[in-house]
Every structure is written in C-alpha cells, then in structure tokens.
Design a protein around this motif. Sequence first.
Motif, short mmCIF file in Angstrom:
data_model
loop_
_atom_site.label_atom_id
_atom_site.label_comp_id
_atom_site.label_asym_id
_atom_site.label_seq_id
_atom_site.Cartn_x
_atom_site.Cartn_y
_atom_site.Cartn_z
N ARG A 88 9.79 11.81 -25.96
CA ARG A 88 11.08 12.43 -25.59
C ARG A 88 10.87 13.48 -24.51
NH1 ARG A 88 15.29 12.63 -29.64
NH2 ARG A 88 15.66 14.78 -29.05
N TRP A 89 11.73 13.42 -23.49
CA TRP A 89 11.76 14.42 -22.42
C TRP A 89 13.20 14.91 -22.26
CZ3 TRP A 89 8.54 10.31 -22.39
CH2 TRP A 89 7.19 10.51 -22.01
N ARG A 90 13.34 16.16 -21.84
CA ARG A 90 14.67 16.71 -21.62
C ARG A 90 14.75 17.36 -20.24
NH1 ARG A 90 18.88 17.32 -24.88
NH2 ARG A 90 17.61 16.85 -26.73
N SER A 134 20.38 16.57 -20.35
CA SER A 134 20.07 15.15 -20.42
C SER A 134 18.77 14.91 -21.18
CB SER A 134 19.98 14.54 -19.02
OG SER A 134 21.25 14.56 -18.38
N LEU A 135 18.73 13.78 -21.89
CA LEU A 135 17.60 13.41 -22.73
C LEU A 135 17.11 12.03 -22.35
CD1 LEU A 135 15.85 13.83 -25.37
CD2 LEU A 135 17.72 12.68 -26.59
N LEU A 136 15.79 11.85 -22.26
CA LEU A 136 15.18 10.54 -22.04
C LEU A 136 14.24 10.26 -23.19
CD1 LEU A 136 13.85 9.02 -18.76
CD2 LEU A 136 12.39 9.00 -20.80
N GLN A 137 14.40 9.11 -23.82
CA GLN A 137 13.55 8.76 -24.96
C GLN A 137 13.09 7.31 -24.85
OE1 GLN A 137 15.93 9.74 -28.38
NE2 GLN A 137 17.69 8.56 -27.70
N VAL A 138 11.89 7.05 -25.40
CA VAL A 138 11.22 5.77 -25.23
C VAL A 138 10.96 5.14 -26.59
CG1 VAL A 138 9.32 4.59 -24.08
CG2 VAL A 138 10.10 6.81 -23.24
#
Length: 333
Positions: A115-117, A121-125
Amino acid sequence: MAKRMDVGRSGWRTNAKHNMLNQLIGQEVGASPRLPKAPRRLVWFDLTAGDAAVPGDEEWRRACSPGILAYHASKSQLPVVVNLYEINPETYGRLLANLAVKLPEFGYEREEVTRWRCGRSLLQVFNQSGVDADISAVHSFDAVFVINDPNSITEWAMRMSFSREISSRNVTFFRSLTTMGCNASGLKRNKDTRRTRIECVDRVGAFQRSVPRFRDLCFAAIVRDDAQWAYLIETSDKWREKTEQLVKGAFKKYDRGTSISWYRTAAGQFRGDMLRLFLTKAEREGIRGQEDRWLTAPLAERIAMIGAFEDAPVPEAPVQMGLWSTDVEETPA
C-alpha cells in the motif's frame, strides 16, 4: 503461470494502446469533478497489472498501466483508490519492486508492503486474479474505471458479471477498457482454436447482455492491422462522441486508423465487427444469412456451421446455449 498466444510488447500497438489509456484516465480526472451530481471518489481497477517495467527510454507514467494510473491519481482533485491485480507471483514481486522505485517520484509514501498513499489517494496491490477483484468497498458516490488488458485473447481477467455488479451498487459513473484482439489473426491460423474463438464471441455476448440501458459498448479495431488488435470500451451513452474522438486520436498519432461501431446505435455493424475479429472469412461465409441461429446454437452445431475441418473432432455440445441475444437486459439506473 504460462501464457498462451503471448504477444508481449508489440511496438506501435502497445504505444498506441497506452496513449489511449492515458487519455481515457486523464479524461476521468479532468471531467469527474465537473459532472452533474459529480462523484466524490474515483476507484480504478487494473485487473492485469503486469510488472510495471518499461524500456529505459520510455516514460514510466506513460508506458505502463500502473504508471498511468499512479500518475493521474497523484494529480486528481478527487481522492482516488487504485487497485492493481497481478496473478503471477513472480510478476507480482517485480511489480512491487518497480512501484517501490517509481512511486516516490510522484509523491507516494509507502504505508505497508502492498500500500502507498499520495495525499488523499491510495494505491494497493493484490497477488490474485483480476477475475476475483473485490468490489465490496465500491459506493454509489464513486466513479469506477476498469482495465482488462491480458497478454492473450483467451485470458480475460474481467468477470462477465462485473458491470452488472457495479450497477447493483447504484454506481452512476462506470467505464471499462478491454483488449479483445491480442493477435486475433494468430489465433485464427490454428484449425484447433474454433471452440476457443467461439467462447471469445460469447464473452462479447455476455458484455452485451449485462450493459445497462444508460451505457453503451464501443468496438474499436485498428484498420489494416495484420495482428488484428481491437478494444471494447463500456461507457456512458452520453460520452459516445468524446470517446470516439479520443480513440481515433490516440491511434492517429501513430498513423493508424480505427474502425468504430457502437452496440446500441449500430447493432448490425457491431455484431459484424465481432464476427470478423474472431472468425475467418471462410467461416463467416459458412453462416452467411444464419448469424442469429449460429450465435444461439449449441457448440457442436456452431462448429459444424462454420465448416469444421474434416480431420478435426467435433466436441460434445454443452448444455448451455450461446450467450448472444438480440434482446438487451436492462439494469435500472
């Protein structure tokens, strides 16, 4: 996981596809805050993320789908949730490594391993198949965009019920981009692929049956392409003209034309384009004037109707009929 009919990076086709995707996502970010009853959040699903690796001379934010999504999410006025799905464990590991290198360049901070923020906004894999993508966190105030871009025409990662499921959550704004013709001409050179190609036709039929009345399906094929790449875009019926202009412009940059048809406004042309993509000229001749019957017949009959090779065994007919129908099943807005 082994890939069938793997076309890899295909030069101008891949570049044009990424150009089209970049413009579609840019359109989402730019237009969403200004729409009537504007969404409060953007939720993006990349069902076939890959490893986010690009050649050294290409911009990461323009040359792979995770890069395109991450960049636009970092610039969005609305909060964005980016969901990246990759089924292959080794590819997934490379994806995490490449994200760890590239995302900080756009202001992302790592919260967890996957997880990155960046701001709101959030990006998850996720290391799983896009077919199993979880939409339980999607709300009616979201605008949803889905990418289904498999390496092979036979490996779609978007389940056929996805659009209907999104609509059942009272989501007004939904678009999807599916790569349909990953080297379709290569698949048609093999006489043993008839069953597979019929299944591909039926996938398009399933899209047709599930699209609600306020959305349409755009079929876009690259003109005079020996590999016969094509795309299917589900979008609002109010965005037909803008979508058509965007798609044509994306390929014109590479001196390529596109043939575009819409399911709701040109159903006959739309169906003809599907058959041209998945059937050979000789096979289409075998069902001329009987297309309606062919699309709904049992599998064994459909193979026989398109002129099965004499030395090819005809598979047993399945219980279910073909998925195509001239009736459109509507989902309430």
